[in-house]
Design an enzyme around this catalytic site. Structure first.
Site, short mmCIF file in Angstrom:
data_model
loop_
_atom_site.label_atom_id
_atom_site.label_comp_id
_atom_site.label_asym_id
_atom_site.label_seq_id
_atom_site.Cartn_x
_atom_site.Cartn_y
_atom_site.Cartn_z
N CYS A 3 1.08 -1.17 -0.22
CA CYS A 3 0.01 -0.01 0.09
C CYS A 3 0.95 1.36 -0.03
O CYS A 3 1.65 1.54 0.80
CB CYS A 3 -0.88 0.07 1.30
SG CYS A 3 -1.97 1.66 1.22
N CYS A 11 -1.10 6.51 6.10
CA CYS A 11 -2.18 5.99 6.74
C CYS A 11 -1.69 4.77 7.12
O CYS A 11 -1.04 3.86 6.45
CB CYS A 11 -3.42 5.75 5.85
SG CYS A 11 -4.55 4.38 6.49
N CYS A 14 -3.99 -0.03 8.73
CA CYS A 14 -3.75 -1.55 8.51
C CYS A 14 -2.42 -1.95 9.07
O CYS A 14 -1.16 -1.99 8.30
CB CYS A 14 -3.97 -1.87 6.99
SG CYS A 14 -5.40 -1.40 6.24
N CYS A 87 -7.36 3.62 -1.82
CA CYS A 87 -7.29 2.68 -0.66
C CYS A 87 -7.53 1.09 -1.31
O CYS A 87 -8.51 0.93 -1.79
CB CYS A 87 -8.12 2.98 0.69
SG CYS A 87 -7.96 1.71 1.87
N GLN A 211 -21.62 -6.02 8.73
CA GLN A 211 -20.28 -6.31 8.81
C GLN A 211 -19.59 -5.90 7.50
O GLN A 211 -20.36 -5.81 6.30
CB GLN A 211 -20.17 -7.93 8.78
CG GLN A 211 -20.30 -8.65 10.21
CD GLN A 211 -21.76 -9.09 10.18
OE1 GLN A 211 -22.68 -8.81 9.37
NE2 GLN A 211 -21.91 -9.86 11.19
N CYS A 333 -16.11 -10.79 17.74
CA CYS A 333 -15.18 -9.77 16.98
C CYS A 333 -14.05 -9.29 17.85
O CYS A 333 -13.29 -8.47 17.41
CB CYS A 333 -15.96 -8.30 16.24
SG CYS A 333 -16.67 -7.37 17.74
#
Length: 374
Positions: A3, A11, A14, A87, A211, A333
């Site tokens: 990325c 960013c 992640c 993204c 989700q 989760c």
């Protein structure tokens, strides 16, 4: 997956970006297995992998910049905008729509909200894509000042973005870190986005939760259905039911299924899906899951829980422990919360578990556990 935003330190959401995907999956499985070590007899089913990229069905984009040159993405530490329209974990249909939404900002003169200066109107663009490629757009505004202009340009927007089915405005007037407000104004004739998941069609309203990874959500529902069908219970509760995914997948002839969710919007979505599917044995109600269980005259044969990250909490765990419920399907989760809740229900023993990778490139994942009374 690589990325450019991550590599440029623009960013870092992640946190596992750049790591080999099989290694990510293995680490998540080890992490979950470690948390559930107190249950050595637990059978682990194979981990469910996701697509590494393009898996997100929802984009939550902060709007910054200017009317003439809007930016869709995130804010840096100083409150300045960073464009994230390319993204890689965002679905392709969403990325393709971003230039049109930027053009809408300019056409409708929607002044981006300036966080440091506390002025402007448009705070967020929230875009969701269905498995069929249809879109739902929500514009989070400070006020109704620009509502007339948005309505004026709506025909143009629907023409240039033909996959768009639902458009709404959400009002969030306060200057605080809250994504959306309570008031939602639907601008299109269609008010729900149809989400075809497995053989069930879910109707997603603007303020309903779903989700972020549709493929993994479908796998969750299939696993839940499989465990329910093995038992073939006469009665099922789906607590924290959301838009009714587990409840509708659990429906069966002669089976009474009840879904409970705190959000009235989500319950309205679930009821629309139930009515369209013609499932009279399924009912939904808006309310607190714990309060519903504590007030019920008798427990069902099987309970499904799909709580938020905090877990089901001590009160509901204590009720399940003492209720006599034979089996529980727990979809979590946050495995740390799951482990804490399991410790509070020693009579309900985990028999089978499965990690499902809802969030590739991050440390987060979903885990499902089948509990049986010892």
């Amino acid at each position: 997956m690589q990325c450019s935003y991550f590599d440029a330190v623009a960013c870092r959401s992640c946190t596992l970006m750049g790591q080999a995907y099989p290694s990510q999956l293995a680490a998540k499985q080890r992490h979950c297995a470690h948390l559930l070590e107190p249950y050595p007899d637990l059978e682990w089913l194979p981990t469910v992998a996701s697509r590494e990229s393009g898996y997100r069905n929802k984009a939550k984009m902060v709007v910054s910049g200017t009317v003439e040159e809007p930016l869709l993405g995130i804010l840096d530490a100083a409150g300045e905008g960073i464009d994230l329209t390319s993204c890689g974990i965002t679905g392709e249909e969403l990325r393709d729509a971003f230039p049109v939404l930027a053009a809408l900002v300019t056409r409708a003169r929607l002044t981006p909200y300036d966080v440091p200066r506390r002025r402007g109107e448009l705070k967020y663009v929230l875009l969701t894509v269905s498995p069929d490629g249809e879109l739902m757009l929500r514009l989070v505004l400070r006020s109704t000042e620009s509502l007339v202009r948005i309505r004026k340009h709506l025909p143009w927007l629907l023409d240039v973005l033909p996959a768009l089915r639902v458009v709404s405005v959400n009002l969030q007037p306060e200057h605080k870190a809250v994504l959306e407000g309570d008031e939602e104004i639907v601008l299109t004739e269609q008010a729900t986005l149809r989400m075809a998941v497995n053989d069930v069609v879910l109707h997603l309203r603007p303020q309903s939760f779903f989700q972020t990874n549709t493929d993994i959500a479908a796998a969750l529902y299939r696993q839940g259905r499989e465990w329910v069908e093995e038992v073939d219970p006469a009665s099922v509760w789906d607590l924290y039911c959301g838009v009714g995914g587990f409840a509708l997948h659990s429906a069966g002839e002669g089976r009474a299924v009840t879904g409970i969710e705190i959000s009235p919007e989500a319950i309205a979505s679930a009821e629309a899906s139930r009515d369209e599917a013609g499932l009279p044995g399924v009912r939904f109600a808006a309310g607190d899951a714990t309060a519903f269980a504590l007030a019920a005259p008798a427990p069902p044969e099987l309970v499904i829980v799909n709580p938020p990250r905090r877990g089901i909490g001590p009160d509901l765990a204590a009720w399940l422990e003492s209720s006599g419920v034979h089996r529980v399907v727990y979809s979590s989760c946050r495995a740390q919360s799951l482990a804490k809740d399991l410790a509070a229900m020693p009579s309900l023993r985990p028999r089978r578990a499965r990690v499902l990778d809802m969030f590739p490139q991050t440390t987060h994942y979903e885990v499902m556990v089948l509990l049986e009374r010892a």
